[in-house]
Design a protein around this motif. Structure first.
Motif, mmCIF file in Angstrom:
data_model
loop_
_atom_site.group_PDB
_atom_site.id
_atom_site.type_symbol
_atom_site.label_atom_id
_atom_site.label_comp_id
_atom_site.label_asym_id
_atom_site.label_seq_id
_atom_site.Cartn_x
_atom_site.Cartn_y
_atom_site.Cartn_z
ATOM 1 N N GLU A 333 45.530 42.736 40.459
ATOM 2 C CA GLU A 333 44.894 44.094 40.744
ATOM 3 C C GLU A 333 43.661 43.706 41.524
ATOM 4 O OE1 GLU A 333 44.852 45.871 37.080
ATOM 5 O OE2 GLU A 333 46.956 46.216 36.939
ATOM 6 N N GLY A 336 44.026 42.705 44.981
ATOM 7 C CA GLY A 336 44.612 43.781 45.803
ATOM 8 C C GLY A 336 43.452 44.667 46.167
ATOM 9 N N LEU A 337 42.548 45.180 45.132
ATOM 10 C CA LEU A 337 41.277 46.116 45.479
ATOM 11 C C LEU A 337 40.351 45.475 46.353
ATOM 12 C CD1 LEU A 337 41.242 47.656 41.777
ATOM 13 C CD2 LEU A 337 41.856 48.788 43.895
ATOM 14 N N ALA A 352 48.078 57.146 44.399
ATOM 15 C CA ALA A 352 48.006 55.785 44.210
ATOM 16 C C ALA A 352 46.696 55.225 44.224
ATOM 17 C CB ALA A 352 49.067 54.883 45.141
ATOM 18 N N LEU A 353 45.984 55.665 45.475
ATOM 19 C CA LEU A 353 44.623 55.307 45.478
ATOM 20 C C LEU A 353 43.919 55.716 44.181
ATOM 21 C CD1 LEU A 353 42.499 55.482 48.683
ATOM 22 C CD2 LEU A 353 41.653 56.459 46.549
ATOM 23 N N ARG A 355 44.732 56.131 41.094
ATOM 24 C CA ARG A 355 45.082 55.262 40.075
ATOM 25 C C ARG A 355 44.486 53.819 40.153
ATOM 26 N NH1 ARG A 355 50.149 57.910 41.104
ATOM 27 N NH2 ARG A 355 50.920 59.261 39.586
ATOM 28 N N ASN A 356 44.685 53.261 41.571
ATOM 29 C CA ASN A 356 44.218 51.815 41.594
ATOM 30 C C ASN A 356 42.839 51.992 41.398
ATOM 31 O OD1 ASN A 356 46.620 50.868 42.246
ATOM 32 N ND2 ASN A 356 46.292 51.191 44.488
ATOM 33 N N THR A 357 41.945 53.011 41.821
ATOM 34 C CA THR A 357 40.695 52.699 41.500
ATOM 35 C C THR A 357 40.133 52.830 40.240
ATOM 36 O OG1 THR A 357 40.204 53.858 43.595
ATOM 37 C CG2 THR A 357 38.399 53.848 42.204
ATOM 38 N N ASN A 359 42.156 51.898 37.905
ATOM 39 C CA ASN A 359 42.535 50.720 36.994
ATOM 40 C C ASN A 359 41.283 49.708 37.354
ATOM 41 O OD1 ASN A 359 45.055 51.554 36.287
ATOM 42 N ND2 ASN A 359 46.030 50.798 38.345
ATOM 43 N N LEU A 360 40.619 49.877 38.247
ATOM 44 C CA LEU A 360 39.464 48.698 38.574
ATOM 45 C C LEU A 360 38.343 49.340 37.637
ATOM 46 C CD1 LEU A 360 38.163 46.224 40.049
ATOM 47 C CD2 LEU A 360 37.605 48.099 41.673
ATOM 48 N N THR A 391 38.453 54.884 48.867
ATOM 49 C CA THR A 391 38.383 54.165 47.762
ATOM 50 C C THR A 391 36.897 54.338 47.237
ATOM 51 O OG1 THR A 391 40.357 52.980 48.285
ATOM 52 C CG2 THR A 391 38.802 52.082 46.554
#
Length: 505
Positions: A333, A336-337, A352-353, A355-357, A359-360, A391
């Motif tokens: 993760e 990927g970020l 998705a952007l 959620r990924n942010t 998660n970080l 992001t």
């Protein structure tokens, strides 16, 4: 910056009075004053000339009265000396000659001096009587009439002298007044003109000194307050131009700083991507070895090659295997970020952007103490943009929300993240119940280098950078906030934006 714009707006209109027009106005006023002064002097000259003519006529009248007085006195003396006791039989011719001369003098001299008076009528009547009957009685009557006429002439002569003295005094007084008024007006005009010139050039010198100081400050990089514009001429235009130049330079420097921050972010992410890839590789190898060994032990137990292990040992090995998989997921993760993204406009999934942010962001300890609710539209269409920059926008907004919540005294804190289609836009909303902002702070929230955070915790470029990125995506940023209640930030991104190959500026 707003103060600069307000000051600049004073002279943005059409110039009202130029320096050339001011010069023409002063010249016109001086010419008008000179014309008025000349008219006044010529008028007073005319009045003085009229007084002088009246004085001259009065002087002529006085001379005539004096001649008449002399002639009457002479006639009285002749009658009293030469004609007293004369024999009218023998000296009749002499008497008639005297009377004829007196009649001529009366017509030419005496009557012109005291015309239209009872005395001159009485004199002519006495002369006619004496000429008709020349005797002692008529001569005595003529003498009495001449004496009466003489008294009238002397009275008129005295009145003329008094009038002449009065006219002379008036003439001198008026001439002195005219001279005094002319000199006063002249001195007043000189003082007024000198004062106007002194005030005009002192103000111009002061304004030019301020402009010079302002120019030196701009050269030294000090923006400061704009020059106050109090003039509507070329100097005012120059001050307005200098203020505008300072504002443009300030805005240009802020834009450069934003670009520098963007480049710094990209370079930092590139370095972090390289470093993270190396760390992930170094960590991934031991994780893979541990996972393989644990899996091998579990397989041996299942096949009966390891009879000394019970079920509790198998459970512990599965826990080790699960944690190694979790470590692997975390490294993937993060890799990927932070790995470099494309700088071109491409289609991406906003949900998705988000959620990924998030998660970080969960590695921030503050995130674990906050309730985060997601209301993401599952039917959200793909957007066109630069995912790496967006992001950064989402991350900055979430960090601001965490800071606002941390600064508040509320026991229950939450962040609501939602996405929805709004007409021709996709709306990303981040709602927190932190300390909020008052109206003044909200008004300056997106200004460059404006921050309410303590020194070292904020640069004042976060929201400004977010706004510039959103504007570059042809979107808009809206902030609604209430002090002590919370803040709602909405990001609107267009659905119809065209694919662009150039880097977003």
């Amino acid at each position: 910056m707003n103060d600069a714009k307000r000051t600049q707006s004073i002279a943005t209109g059409k110039r009202q009075v130029s320096l050339r027009l001011k010069g023409y106005l002063v010249y016109g006023l001086l010419t008008t004053f000179a014309v008025v002064l000349a008219i006044f002097i010529f008028y007073q000259k005319k009045v003085l000339l009229e007084q002088f003519d009246n004085l001259q006529r009065l002087y002529d009248v006085e001379i005539g009265l004096h001649n008449a007085d002399v002639r009457v006195l002479n006639a009285i003396e002749i009658q009293q000396v030469n004609l007293r006791g004369v024999d009218f039989q023998v000296g009749a011719e002499h008497v008639q000659e005297h009377l004829q001369q007196l009649l001529i003098a009366s017509h030419k001299i005496i009557s012109s001096s005291i015309e239209n008076s009872a005395e001159i009528t009485e004199l002519f009547a006495a002369l006619d009587t004496t000429r008709a009957r020349p005797n002692q009685s008529t001569l005595e009557n003529l003498s009495r009439t001449l004496e009466k006429t003489k008294r009238v002439i002397e009275q008129r002569l005295e009145e003329s002298r008094l009038q002449r003295k009065k006219m002379v005094a008036d003439f001198h007084e008026r001439s002195n007044d005219v001279a005094l008024i002319s000199l006063s007006l002249g001195f007043f005009s000189l003082i007024l003109l000198g004062s106007i010139i002194a005030v005009f050039f002192s103000r111009m010198a002061r304004d030019l000194i301020l402009l010079r100081q302002r120019g030196q400050e701009i050269i030294q990089g000090k923006r400061g307050k704009p020059v106050p514009i109090r003039r509507n001429d070329e100097v005012g235009d120059l001050a307005n131009a200098i203020n505008k130049m300072a504002d443009d330079l300030d805005q240009h420097e802020k834009n450069l700083e934003l670009e520098r921050q963007k480049n710094f972010h990209r370079e930092k992410m590139a370095v972090m991507g390289t470093l993270t890839a190396g760390i992930a590789h170094e960590v991934g190898n031991p994780i893979a070895a541990i996972s393989a060994l644990v899996q091998e032990v579990i397989d041996e137990k299942i096949t009966g090659k390891c009879p000394y292990m019970d079920e509790s040992d198998i459970c512990k090995l599965h826990m080790v295997l699960d944690n190694t998989q979790r470590l692997g997921n975390i490294t993937r993760e993060i890799s990927g970020l932070v790995q470099p993204q494309s700088e071109k406009f491409e289609l991406f999934d906003l949900n998705a952007l988000i959620r990924n942010t998030c998660n970080l962001m969960r590695y921030d300890q503050r995130w674990k103490r906050i309730q985060v609710d997601f209301h993401l539209d599952k039917n959200l269409p793909a957007l066109n943009g630069i995912s790496d920059q967006l992001t950064q926008v989402v991350m900055n907004l979430l960090v601001n929300a965490l800071d606002a919540i941390e600064a508040s005294t509320k026991t229950k804190s939450h962040i609501i993240i939602s996405s929805v289609v709004d007409d021709e836009y996709v709306c990303l909303s981040i709602d927190d119940n932190g300390q909020g902002m008052d109206k003044l702070t909200l008004k300056k929230a997106t200004q460059e280098f404006f921050t309410t955070k303590d020194r070292g915790k904020g640069t004042g470029l976060g929201l400004s950078l977010c706004n510039s990125i959103i504007v570059a995506h042809r979107g808009r940023l809206e902030i609604r906030s209430t002090a002590a209640k919370g803040t709602v930030v909405r990001v609107y991104l267009p659905l119809t934006i065209e694919l662009m190959s150039e880097v977003a500026k």
